[in-house]
Design a protein around this motif. Structure first.
Motif, PDB file in Angstrom:
ATOM      1  N   LEU A 113      -4.627  55.498  17.273  1.00 34.60           N
ATOM      2  CA  LEU A 113      -4.745  54.055  17.497  1.00 34.60           C
ATOM      3  C   LEU A 113      -5.878  53.763  18.475  1.00 34.60           C
ATOM      4  O   LEU A 113      -6.615  52.785  18.293  1.00 34.60           O
ATOM      5  CB  LEU A 113      -3.419  53.502  18.029  1.00 34.60           C
ATOM      6  N   LYS A 114      -6.029  54.612  19.474  1.00 38.75           N
ATOM      7  CA  LYS A 114      -7.131  54.447  20.435  1.00 38.75           C
ATOM      8  C   LYS A 114      -8.476  54.547  19.718  1.00 38.75           C
ATOM      9  O   LYS A 114      -9.392  53.756  19.990  1.00 38.75           O
ATOM     10  CB  LYS A 114      -7.027  55.512  21.525  1.00 38.75           C
ATOM     11  N   LYS A 115      -8.598  55.495  18.802  1.00 37.81           N
ATOM     12  CA  LYS A 115      -9.836  55.638  18.023  1.00 37.81           C
ATOM     13  C   LYS A 115     -10.086  54.381  17.187  1.00 37.81           C
ATOM     14  O   LYS A 115     -11.234  53.928  17.044  1.00 37.81           O
ATOM     15  CB  LYS A 115      -9.753  56.853  17.109  1.00 37.81           C
ATOM     16  N   ALA A 116      -9.009  53.817  16.628  1.00 33.51           N
ATOM     17  CA  ALA A 116      -9.147  52.592  15.819  1.00 33.51           C
ATOM     18  C   ALA A 116      -9.648  51.435  16.684  1.00 33.51           C
ATOM     19  O   ALA A 116     -10.480  50.630  16.232  1.00 33.51           O
ATOM     20  CB  ALA A 116      -7.812  52.240  15.171  1.00 33.51           C
ATOM     21  N   VAL A 117      -9.169  51.348  17.916  1.00 31.07           N
ATOM     22  CA  VAL A 117      -9.626  50.299  18.836  1.00 31.07           C
ATOM     23  C   VAL A 117     -11.103  50.508  19.163  1.00 31.07           C
ATOM     24  O   VAL A 117     -11.894  49.550  19.179  1.00 31.07           O
ATOM     25  CB  VAL A 117      -8.780  50.300  20.132  1.00 31.07           C
ATOM     26  N   GLN A 118     -11.488  51.739  19.404  1.00 27.91           N
ATOM     27  CA  GLN A 118     -12.894  52.055  19.701  1.00 27.91           C
ATOM     28  C   GLN A 118     -13.799  51.697  18.522  1.00 27.91           C
ATOM     29  O   GLN A 118     -14.890  51.136  18.707  1.00 27.91           O
ATOM     30  CB  GLN A 118     -13.041  53.537  20.052  1.00 27.91           C
ATOM     31  N   ASN A 119     -13.341  51.987  17.309  1.00 33.49           N
ATOM     32  CA  ASN A 119     -14.121  51.645  16.110  1.00 33.49           C
ATOM     33  C   ASN A 119     -14.231  50.138  15.925  1.00 33.49           C
ATOM     34  O   ASN A 119     -15.252  49.637  15.432  1.00 33.49           O
ATOM     35  CB  ASN A 119     -13.496  52.284  14.871  1.00 33.49           C
ATOM     36  N   LEU A 120     -13.193  49.421  16.321  1.00 36.50           N
ATOM     37  CA  LEU A 120     -13.223  47.962  16.250  1.00 36.50           C
ATOM     38  C   LEU A 120     -14.308  47.410  17.186  1.00 36.50           C
ATOM     39  O   LEU A 120     -15.063  46.502  16.809  1.00 36.50           O
ATOM     40  CB  LEU A 120     -11.845  47.400  16.621  1.00 36.50           C
ATOM     41  N   LYS A 122     -16.985  49.045  18.144  1.00 32.04           N
ATOM     42  CA  LYS A 122     -18.279  49.428  17.573  1.00 32.04           C
ATOM     43  C   LYS A 122     -18.688  48.456  16.463  1.00 32.04           C
ATOM     44  O   LYS A 122     -19.853  48.047  16.373  1.00 32.04           O
ATOM     45  CB  LYS A 122     -18.211  50.846  17.017  1.00 32.04           C
ATOM     46  N   ALA A 123     -17.722  48.100  15.619  1.00 33.11           N
ATOM     47  CA  ALA A 123     -18.010  47.147  14.533  1.00 33.11           C
ATOM     48  C   ALA A 123     -18.392  45.787  15.098  1.00 33.11           C
ATOM     49  O   ALA A 123     -19.271  45.097  14.557  1.00 33.11           O
ATOM     50  CB  ALA A 123     -16.785  47.023  13.619  1.00 33.11           C
TER      51      ALA A 123
END
Length: 242
Positions: A113-120, A122-123
């Motif tokens: 989930l932390k990676k998903a937040v980081q990708n958000l 970045k986007a």
């Protein structure tokens, strides 16, 4: 009709046509109420009519396309009351999913989930709406996968296309994106701290804030459309005579 890039003919042609048309609707290249003529779509995408027809049927099942009497397939015009209903279901289901995920998720799932937040984030820096919607969908995928309730996941997956359409509207609000990112960071902080009640409350507030922005955008778009419709007849009536 718009000029769209020609499709390659790969693994599943129907699914590629479906994805392409879905994306065009999400990004607003096809406007609400616009007719989707099979022949023109076939020419644009250089595919057969059965492929287009099957894709349109699938998008109709997702409520992104509506078959109108004497017109055929058109892009669905989502009404404000439908949007309100979807946000109500989201607040209920996603709030519950966040609560349960916070209690049940493994450390590995929270790291995902932390990676998903980081990708958000970045986007968001790229200001790419397509990437933003994909990153936000991934954030909720992780939560739904780890919430321990398959029925909640099934209900929300069935609403995914319309939820993504509303996300596109809320992201188009001029001030919404930075606020949304802060809300997601706060939500993740509560999840990481294993505070289920606070996480659920944050999820509810995040959805309510998104709802307000999306409904404001829908109202503005409806007002603009009404103005355009009022102006068009005047423009097409020919030059004024002295």
């Amino acid at each position: 009709m718009k000029t769209l890039k020609t499709l390659k003919k790969p693994v599943s042609l129907r699914s590629h046509v479906e994805d392409y048309l879905r994306e065009a609707i999400m990004e607003g290249r096809f406007k609400p109420g616009e007719r989707l003529r099979e022949r023109e779509l076939c020419e644009m995408l250089q595919v057969s009519r059965p492929s287009v027809r099957e894709a349109l049927r699938r998008l109709e099942a997702e409520k992104l396309v509506t078959t109108v009497l004497h017109q055929g397939p058109t892009v669905t015009e989502m009404k404000e009351d439908e949007a309100t209903d979807i946000y109500a279901i989201r607040a209920l289901m996603e709030g519950y999913a966040v609560h349960q995920f916070t209690l049940l998720a493994s450390d590995g799932a929270i790291n995902e989930l932390k990676k998903a937040v980081q990708n958000l984030h970045k986007a968001a820096k790229k200001r790419d709406q397509k990437l933003l919607i994909q990153a936000k969908a991934r954030f909720y995928d992780v939560i739904l996968d780890g919430c321990g309730n398959a029925l909640v996941r099934e209900i929300l997956v069935n609403l995914l296309s319309r939820i993504s359409l509303l996300r596109a509207k809320s992201f188009s609000g001029p001030d919404r994106l930075p606020k949304s990112l802060k809300e997601i960071d706060t939500l993740f902080g509560h999840i990481e701290a294993r505070n289920a009640e606070a996480a659920q409350a944050s999820a509810h507030q995040h959805i309510r804030n998104a709802e307000k922005t999306a409904l404001d955008v829908m109202t503005q778009q409806a007002q603009k459309q009404n103005v355009d419709e009022d102006v068009s007849p005047a423009l097409s009536s020919g030059p004024c005579k002295a």
